[in-house]
Design a protein around this motif. Structure first.
Motif, PDB file in Angstrom:
ATOM      1  N   THR A 328     -83.043 -15.855 -38.757  1.00  0.00           N
ATOM      2  CA  THR A 328     -83.781 -15.459 -39.963  1.00  0.00           C
ATOM      3  C   THR A 328     -85.196 -16.015 -39.997  1.00  0.00           C
ATOM      4  N   GLU A 329     -85.462 -17.099 -39.245  1.00  0.00           N
ATOM      5  CA  GLU A 329     -86.797 -17.693 -39.244  1.00  0.00           C
ATOM      6  C   GLU A 329     -87.580 -17.393 -37.967  1.00  0.00           C
ATOM      7  N   ALA A 330     -87.080 -16.507 -37.137  1.00  0.00           N
ATOM      8  CA  ALA A 330     -87.832 -16.093 -35.951  1.00  0.00           C
ATOM      9  C   ALA A 330     -89.067 -15.305 -36.403  1.00  0.00           C
ATOM     10  N   ARG A 331     -90.218 -15.615 -35.823  1.00  0.00           N
ATOM     11  CA  ARG A 331     -91.476 -14.988 -36.235  1.00  0.00           C
ATOM     12  C   ARG A 331     -92.103 -14.218 -35.071  1.00  0.00           C
ATOM     13  N   ASP A 332     -92.836 -13.168 -35.434  1.00  0.00           N
ATOM     14  CA  ASP A 332     -93.590 -12.430 -34.432  1.00  0.00           C
ATOM     15  C   ASP A 332     -95.017 -12.984 -34.356  1.00  0.00           C
ATOM     16  N   ARG A 333     -95.899 -12.300 -33.640  1.00  0.00           N
ATOM     17  CA  ARG A 333     -97.272 -12.779 -33.463  1.00  0.00           C
ATOM     18  C   ARG A 333     -98.014 -12.920 -34.786  1.00  0.00           C
ATOM     19  N   GLU A 334     -97.695 -12.054 -35.745  1.00  0.00           N
ATOM     20  CA  GLU A 334     -98.383 -12.086 -37.042  1.00  0.00           C
ATOM     21  C   GLU A 334     -97.716 -13.047 -38.024  1.00  0.00           C
ATOM     22  N   GLY A 335     -96.654 -13.711 -37.593  1.00  0.00           N
ATOM     23  CA  GLY A 335     -95.977 -14.652 -38.468  1.00  0.00           C
ATOM     24  C   GLY A 335     -94.936 -14.038 -39.366  1.00  0.00           C
ATOM     25  N   HIS A 336     -94.562 -12.781 -39.137  1.00  0.00           N
ATOM     26  CA  HIS A 336     -93.558 -12.118 -39.961  1.00  0.00           C
ATOM     27  C   HIS A 336     -92.156 -12.521 -39.514  1.00  0.00           C
ATOM     28  N   PHE A 337     -91.274 -12.751 -40.484  1.00  0.00           N
ATOM     29  CA  PHE A 337     -89.903 -13.127 -40.176  1.00  0.00           C
ATOM     30  C   PHE A 337     -89.107 -11.922 -39.681  1.00  0.00           C
ATOM     31  N   PHE A 338     -88.096 -12.221 -38.878  1.00  0.00           N
ATOM     32  CA  PHE A 338     -87.218 -11.180 -38.364  1.00  0.00           C
ATOM     33  C   PHE A 338     -86.277 -10.714 -39.472  1.00  0.00           C
ATOM     34  N   GLN A 339     -86.241  -9.420 -39.714  1.00  0.00           N
ATOM     35  CA  GLN A 339     -85.395  -8.828 -40.747  1.00  0.00           C
ATOM     36  C   GLN A 339     -84.092  -8.360 -40.101  1.00  0.00           C
ATOM     37  N   VAL A 340     -83.119  -9.256 -40.076  1.00  0.00           N
ATOM     38  CA  VAL A 340     -81.900  -8.968 -39.341  1.00  0.00           C
ATOM     39  C   VAL A 340     -81.116  -7.825 -39.974  1.00  0.00           C
ATOM     40  N   CYS A 372     -89.529 -12.477 -31.471  1.00  0.00           N
ATOM     41  CA  CYS A 372     -90.285 -13.722 -31.273  1.00  0.00           C
ATOM     42  C   CYS A 372     -90.785 -13.876 -29.843  1.00  0.00           C
ATOM     43  N   ARG A 373     -90.627 -12.802 -29.031  1.00  0.00           N
ATOM     44  CA  ARG A 373     -91.090 -12.804 -27.636  1.00  0.00           C
ATOM     45  C   ARG A 373     -90.444 -13.924 -26.818  1.00  0.00           C
ATOM     46  N   GLY A 374     -89.217 -14.260 -27.158  1.00  0.00           N
ATOM     47  CA  GLY A 374     -88.471 -15.246 -26.395  1.00  0.00           C
ATOM     48  C   GLY A 374     -88.791 -16.685 -26.737  1.00  0.00           C
ATOM     49  N   HIS A 375     -89.680 -16.924 -27.702  1.00  0.00           N
ATOM     50  CA  HIS A 375     -90.063 -18.289 -28.053  1.00  0.00           C
ATOM     51  C   HIS A 375     -89.310 -18.710 -29.310  1.00  0.00           C
ATOM     52  N   LEU A 376     -88.114 -19.235 -29.128  1.00  0.00           N
ATOM     53  CA  LEU A 376     -87.296 -19.640 -30.260  1.00  0.00           C
ATOM     54  C   LEU A 376     -87.779 -20.978 -30.809  1.00  0.00           C
ATOM     55  N   ALA A 377     -87.919 -21.049 -32.119  1.00  0.00           N
ATOM     56  CA  ALA A 377     -88.346 -22.294 -32.750  1.00  0.00           C
ATOM     57  C   ALA A 377     -87.168 -23.185 -33.102  1.00  0.00           C
ATOM     58  N   ASP A 378     -85.958 -22.643 -33.076  1.00  0.00           N
ATOM     59  CA  ASP A 378     -84.780 -23.417 -33.464  1.00  0.00           C
ATOM     60  C   ASP A 378     -83.576 -22.869 -32.714  1.00  0.00           C
ATOM     61  N   ASP A 379     -82.534 -23.703 -32.620  1.00  0.00           N
ATOM     62  CA  ASP A 379     -81.289 -23.210 -32.041  1.00  0.00           C
ATOM     63  C   ASP A 379     -80.784 -22.031 -32.866  1.00  0.00           C
TER      64      ASP A 379
END
Length: 410
Positions: A328-340, A372-379
């Motif tokens: 839920t907190e995965a972000r794209d380049r523009e900082g938008h959260f992933f809408q699962v 998030c282009r594979g860059h996870l910020a959290d487990d």
């Protein structure tokens, strides 16, 4: 980065890191299953000898043969490096003696080649020892991971299930996310959550909560009692870490506790500990379960009293999807959260077969990594579960593992 993933495979023995298999497991160059790590140093040895033969006497490069054991030390084992050290000294002697006396490099360069071979062999021994230690630590980490995220047999507790676990650190292999299924005489319980923070403290807390869930989830009839037991265990663990003087005495965990009653096929009981409510994915679309989000585990003192248990009706084809904040907190380049929810809704509308747990978790996993282009910020954990198609409430397991083989959808 390439996140580490784990699914619900049945247990398989992990090889131990012994001296006989370290190099076999760490070969850098393989062709057709065979190691070719000896090829680069051999080619370099031949190239230097041929180049020296084809140069003038005033320009001798045979001394460069000292590079050969150095290259071998980076690619080969200890004995392979020692062999190339000896070959280098032999090649040096043969090539150097083929020239007239006035053009020979002589004894000083031979000593350089010999000393380089000895040092390269010693360096290779240090490298192999480090690899062996790294493999041992990996085996220990895998053991910890299988303790926290134990493999779940297919159809465990009469449920179809699938899970994906991604670590933000690809080398860590285990973190604070957790999930488990516990069959029992009062139905099958499911526990999914995320411990605040990272590191071994988070793993320890996850293991503590899972241990409590596995016992209380089996023995306690009332799901509210299971929730109270989890809260009490979290408080006790925090008191323990505080008494040790550790800095994680305020750690908490968000989680979802589910119970599939043994006497009803179309219902699920839910308790939410400060976590995102599960999503119900079915032929009619995607809906968020109408359950109240209570406080995280460890914060009950802020709102005394038991958390409410909410019974929700489910369609026979609906799958429950629970994700942690890595999704839920995965972000794209523009900082938008992933809408699962939107991602799942689009995927299921295009292909209803994706409602199956094994496919659903892959949809969410791929969508998260793509976002998030594979860059996870959290487990990150994605867990999907629904009642088995061929197992009704009366045919549920009561804690005895069935002798089923094979693998789950992952």
């Amino acid at each position: 980065m390439s996140p580490a993933t784990t699914g619900h495979a049945l247990p398989e023995p992990y090889p131990t890191a012994g001296p006989g298999d370290v190099m076999e497991r760490q070969k850098l160059l393989r062709v057709g299953g065979r190691s070719v790590s000896w090829v680069p140093p051999l080619l370099l040895l031949v190239a230097i000898a041929v180049a020296d033969y084809n140069t003038t006497g005033e320009f001798r490069i045979i001394s460069w043969i000292v590079l050969v054991p150095g290259i071998a030390a980076a690619l080969c084992g200890v004995w392979g490096t020692a062999v190339f050290a000896v070959l280098s000294m032999g090649a040096y002697t043969v090539v150097d003696n083929a020239w007239p006396h006035q053009f020979q490099a002589g004894l000083p360069d031979f000593i350089l080649v010999a000393l380089g071979g000895v040092l390269a062999t010693a360096a290779c021994a240090v490298r192999v020892r480090g690899e062996r230690r790294a493999l041992h630590m990996r085996d220990v980490t895998d053991t910890v991971r299988r303790t926290v995220l134990r493999p779940l047999p297919p159809g465990w507790g009469g449920l179809e299930h699938a899970g994906v676990y991604l670590t933000a650190d690809a080398q860590a292999r285990v973190g604070g996310d957790f999930y488990d299924i516990q069959p029992g005489p009062h139905g099958t319980r499911v526990f999914v959550g995320d411990v605040q923070g990272k590191g071994l403290g988070a793993v320890e807390t996850a293991a503590v909560l899972l241990g409590t869930f596995r016992e209380a989830g089996f023995h306690e009839e009332d799901l509210a009692v299971v929730a109270d037991r989890l809260e009490a265990r979290m408080v006790r663990h925090r008191a323990y870490t505080t008494a040790l003087g550790r800095a994680d005495g305020d750690r908490f965990a968000t989680a979802v506790l589910l119970s599939f009653p043994a006497d009803e096929d179309d219902a699920v009981d839910t308790v939410v500990f400060g976590h995102e409510p599960p999503l119900a994915v079915g032929p009619s679309g995607v809906r968020r379960l109408p359950v109240a989000g209570g406080l995280p585990l460890g914060y009950r003192d802020l709102a005394p009293g038991s958390l409410p248990v909410r019974r929700v009706r489910l369609g026979l084809d609906e799958t429950l999807l629970v994700v942690t904040d890595g999704v839920t907190e995965a972000r794209d380049r523009e900082g938008h959260f992933f809408q699962v929810a939107e991602e799942v809704r689009r995927a299921v509308a295009a292909d209803p077969r994706l409602m199956a747990p094994g496919r659903l978790v892959l949809v969410v996993r791929d969508g998260t990594l793509r976002h998030c282009r594979g860059h996870l910020a959290d487990d990150t954990t994605v867990f999907a579960v629904r009642r088995g198609r061929d197992t009704g409430a009366g045919g549920r397991d009561t804690g005895v593992e069935r002798g089923e083989g094979g693998r789950s959808p992952l």
